[in-house]
Design a protein around this motif. Sequence first.
Motif, short mmCIF file in Angstrom:
data_model
loop_
_atom_site.label_atom_id
_atom_site.label_comp_id
_atom_site.label_asym_id
_atom_site.label_seq_id
_atom_site.Cartn_x
_atom_site.Cartn_y
_atom_site.Cartn_z
N ARG A 46 0.71 -1.18 -0.13
CA ARG A 46 0.13 0.10 -0.08
C ARG A 46 0.98 1.28 -0.11
N TYR A 47 0.53 2.41 -1.10
CA TYR A 47 1.48 3.50 -0.94
C TYR A 47 0.70 4.51 0.07
N THR A 48 1.43 5.62 0.43
CA THR A 48 1.10 6.49 1.46
C THR A 48 0.71 7.80 0.70
N ASP A 49 0.80 8.92 1.33
CA ASP A 49 0.69 10.35 0.72
C ASP A 49 1.62 10.65 -0.35
N GLU A 52 0.03 8.86 -3.20
CA GLU A 52 -1.30 9.42 -3.78
C GLU A 52 -1.37 10.87 -4.27
N SER A 81 -6.66 11.57 1.61
CA SER A 81 -7.35 10.68 2.59
C SER A 81 -6.66 10.49 4.04
N ARG A 84 -3.48 8.05 4.64
CA ARG A 84 -2.16 7.70 4.06
C ARG A 84 -1.06 8.42 4.71
#
Length: 295
Positions: A46-49, A52, A81, A84
């Motif tokens: 999962r990627y973060t900010d 995103e 979100s 993130r």
Amino acid sequence: MSVSDRFRGCLLGLALGDALGAPFEGGVFAGVVWRAIGLRSPGVLRYTDDGEMALASAESLVACGGFDVDHMARTWAERCSWDRGYGPGARKVLALIRDGVPWREANTRVFPQGSFGNGAAMRAAPLGLFFRGDAAALDAATIEASRVTHAHPLGLQGGLLLARATALALRDEADLLAALDTADLDAEYRRRLGDARRLGRALPAEVVAALGHGVAAHESAVTAVYAAVRHFGAPFEDLMTFVVSLGGDVDTIAAMAGAVWGARNGAARLPAEPLARLEDRARFEAAAAALAAQR
Ligand code: AR6
Ligand code: MG
């Protein structure tokens, strides 16, 4: 290696670096909490900010057929979100923009001079891709885009450094750190760029002492570019191992380094196994392909 493979390498390298680096940040407690609420499932990277915002930057460039700062600001604000891992300042500025406050006002509401966090740098690579052939346009667009959330000169220049590094990596610049060391940058950057050129293959502790590994842009942007350049001829996994060994803001340093490494080496050299588990891989690829087709 085709231009479009390098564009894909850049955006996938950014997202993969972010996602692979994320578990090393925030300590053991944060990791347990994320897993407990189901945001870190074992199968998905999962990627973060960082991922995103970079994806939103690329998709805004594609949707507008060019750079439109208000569209990009709106896109970032709408997509932000809570889960993130945004920096606290950036999260508040984006919430203000989403609530209708013009970004030119919102960007100095949290910090009067604006943020010098590395948030503008972590998302700047798509601008480097899009404006790779036009240095003046690259600078103008990147300064404007950075200003939306990171109006402080050091925050802005972090964005500039990563956009320029991406464009230089795309064209195989032989001495990238030297090419980045330009008179318009603050002494905080110029000193570190000078140190980075002298560091060679220094130990991680020496690299951190000289260049930093913090959330401030001037304490991580040069670090990331140095790490990428040092590993241009090495596998992506070696770059990630090195960035993890530096500690600090691992996911963002890995995202920035991954973007520059990917722009140089292309997607074909990224490791297949983690790539297959990258969240929204197809979306990053589609955005890269659309950007490559436009210019
Ligand atoms: N004065 C004092 N402290 C500041 C200032 C300032 N002008 N600017 C930044 N800081 P922020 P980012 C400090 O919140 O840059 C996430 O993990 C302050 O402590 O704008 O978007 C991302 O993935 C502030 O909260 O966020 C990045 O890794 C912090 O720097 C990282 O956070 C970050 O600035 C930074 O994200
Ligand atoms: Mg992050």
